[in-house]
Write an enzyme that holds these catalytic residues in place. Sequence first.
Site, PDB file in Angstrom:
ATOM      1  N   HIS A 123       0.862 -14.916   8.436  1.00 43.04           N
ATOM      2  CA  HIS A 123      -0.223 -14.744   7.462  1.00 43.04           C
ATOM      3  C   HIS A 123      -0.150 -15.790   6.354  1.00 43.04           C
ATOM      4  O   HIS A 123      -0.770 -15.632   5.309  1.00 43.04           O
ATOM      5  CB  HIS A 123      -0.210 -13.325   6.880  1.00 43.04           C
ATOM      6  N   CYS A 131      -7.501 -27.254   0.036  1.00 42.15           N
ATOM      7  CA  CYS A 131      -8.958 -27.409  -0.031  1.00 42.15           C
ATOM      8  C   CYS A 131      -9.529 -27.077   1.348  1.00 42.15           C
ATOM      9  O   CYS A 131      -9.078 -27.629   2.360  1.00 42.15           O
ATOM     10  CB  CYS A 131      -9.321 -28.848  -0.413  1.00 42.15           C
TER      11      CYS A 131
HETATM   12  P1  NAD Z   1       1.555  -2.308   4.750  1.00 43.88           P
HETATM   13  O1  NAD Z   1       1.330  -2.292   3.307  1.00 43.88           O
HETATM   14  O2  NAD Z   1       0.458  -1.981   5.690  1.00 43.88           O
HETATM   15  O3  NAD Z   1       2.754  -1.321   5.136  1.00 43.88           O
HETATM   16  C1  NAD Z   1       3.961  -1.346   4.522  1.00 43.88           C
HETATM   17  C2  NAD Z   1       4.848  -0.286   5.172  1.00 43.88           C
HETATM   18  O4  NAD Z   1       6.138  -0.417   4.597  1.00 43.88           O
HETATM   19  C3  NAD Z   1       4.379   1.142   4.915  1.00 43.88           C
HETATM   20  O5  NAD Z   1       4.205   1.812   6.155  1.00 43.88           O
HETATM   21  C4  NAD Z   1       5.518   1.781   4.084  1.00 43.88           C
HETATM   22  O6  NAD Z   1       5.841   3.075   4.544  1.00 43.88           O
HETATM   23  C5  NAD Z   1       6.679   0.865   4.369  1.00 43.88           C
HETATM   24  N1  NAD Z   1       7.637   0.707   3.271  1.00 43.88           N
HETATM   25  C6  NAD Z   1       7.384   0.474   1.970  1.00 43.88           C
HETATM   26  N2  NAD Z   1       8.537   0.295   1.293  1.00 43.88           N
HETATM   27  C7  NAD Z   1       9.539   0.425   2.198  1.00 43.88           C
HETATM   28  C8  NAD Z   1      10.943   0.344   2.115  1.00 43.88           C
HETATM   29  N3  NAD Z   1      11.560   0.073   0.971  1.00 43.88           N
HETATM   30  N4  NAD Z   1      11.669   0.524   3.248  1.00 43.88           N
HETATM   31  C9  NAD Z   1      11.058   0.811   4.433  1.00 43.88           C
HETATM   32  N5  NAD Z   1       9.720   0.900   4.562  1.00 43.88           N
HETATM   33  C10 NAD Z   1       8.962   0.692   3.464  1.00 43.88           C
HETATM   34  O7  NAD Z   1       2.154  -3.745   5.059  1.00 43.88           O
HETATM   35  P2  NAD Z   1       2.122  -4.643   6.351  1.00 43.88           P
HETATM   36  O8  NAD Z   1       2.379  -3.833   7.563  1.00 43.88           O
HETATM   37  O9  NAD Z   1       2.963  -5.815   6.075  1.00 43.88           O
HETATM   38  O10 NAD Z   1       0.627  -5.203   6.479  1.00 43.88           O
HETATM   39  C11 NAD Z   1      -0.267  -5.460   5.453  1.00 43.88           C
HETATM   40  C12 NAD Z   1      -0.545  -6.883   5.046  1.00 43.88           C
HETATM   41  O11 NAD Z   1      -0.026  -6.976   3.758  1.00 43.88           O
HETATM   42  C13 NAD Z   1       0.067  -8.007   5.758  1.00 43.88           C
HETATM   43  O12 NAD Z   1      -0.976  -8.777   6.221  1.00 43.88           O
HETATM   44  C14 NAD Z   1       0.806  -8.831   4.691  1.00 43.88           C
HETATM   45  O13 NAD Z   1       0.415 -10.166   4.814  1.00 43.88           O
HETATM   46  C15 NAD Z   1       0.322  -8.315   3.393  1.00 43.88           C
HETATM   47  N6  NAD Z   1       1.239  -8.128   2.255  1.00 43.88           N
HETATM   48  C16 NAD Z   1       2.307  -8.938   2.029  1.00 43.88           C
HETATM   49  C17 NAD Z   1       3.143  -8.701   0.941  1.00 43.88           C
HETATM   50  C18 NAD Z   1       4.320  -9.601   0.715  1.00 43.88           C
HETATM   51  O14 NAD Z   1       4.261 -10.776   1.074  1.00 43.88           O
HETATM   52  N7  NAD Z   1       5.406  -9.097   0.122  1.00 43.88           N
HETATM   53  C19 NAD Z   1       2.896  -7.630   0.093  1.00 43.88           C
HETATM   54  C20 NAD Z   1       1.770  -6.831   0.335  1.00 43.88           C
HETATM   55  C21 NAD Z   1       0.947  -7.094   1.430  1.00 43.88           C
END
Ligand code: NAD
Length: 257
Positions: A123, A131
């Site tokens: 991602h 750009c």
């Molecule tokens: P999501 O938000 O859909 O899911 C996160 C999952 O992590 C949840 O099911 C939750 O239960 C679990 N979780 C949260 N804290 C936890 C912990 N400490 N230990 C274990 N499990 C934990 O995230 P996703 O599946 O990555 O998909 C969503 C999109 O979010 C992706 O496309 C990503 O690019 C983007 N994203 C990235 C970041 C980052 O770079 N840190 C942050 C937020 C969203």
Amino acid sequence: MDSLLKEAAALVREAQRVLVFTGAGLSTESGIPDFRSPGGVWDKYDPSDFYFDRFLSDEKAREKYWQMSTEFYRTMKDAQPNRAHIAIRELEDMGKLLAVVTQNIDALHQKAGNSPEKIIEIHGTAFSVSCLSCGKKYDRDLIEERLKSGVKVPYCDDCGGILKPDTVSFGQAMPQDKMEQAFRYARECDLCMALGSSLVVYPAASIPIHASDSGAKLIIINRDKTPLDDRAALVINFSAGKALGTIIDMLRSSGNN
Ligand code: NAD
């Protein structure tokens, strides 16, 4: 919990080519909110405001996007890897890591010390901006300075084109070369560990599915249930940092890695 973690350590000990697949839940213990948990990003913003076609067509949508994205970037910029990221680096040190395929855009796998060639950011990354017309690349901090000085929507210095962080938005094409590489690794691994991901975002979630279809065992470590739990050899609903940290400690103390 202890017996599940022991089973996980045994599966990692047997494995030779581990594909680690990570999501936003891996980084919540570093202070970066995920999207779907209570208090996560989608509690605060409406995802439909951030579709790529709206970003392209509507100046107001771009302004909103930069507000959300800047707030998010500021939490990421100084975040530090937690025990889970360090454990994944330790898997590489043990010679077991095939690759890390991450949905995260926060560069914490790089900060934890994994080799850049082993990290596939499907991602993209929040740390650079491009750009959309001429492809000129900018360091994110340079754009940050412009936003701080009052610019609401930044444009390209060279061609006046629309600038966007190098992350994949809803409705935006995935990077094809990275996806192909990720699917290759999914076919080659003998163990896939899906960590801190809701496994509902596609096409990303098709990578652990492809690994399991190709014969790899699947371990899921996530606080909440996921739609892929039925496929997994082991599901651990627990903190990613604590679970992975304990698994690596078990491997080390058995002296058999
Ligand atoms: P999501 O938000 O859909 O899911 C996160 C999952 O992590 C949840 O099911 C939750 O239960 C679990 N979780 C949260 N804290 C936890 C912990 N400490 N230990 C274990 N499990 C934990 O995230 P996703 O599946 O990555 O998909 C969503 C999109 O979010 C992706 O496309 C990503 O690019 C983007 N994203 C990235 C970041 C980052 O770079 N840190 C942050 C937020 C969203």
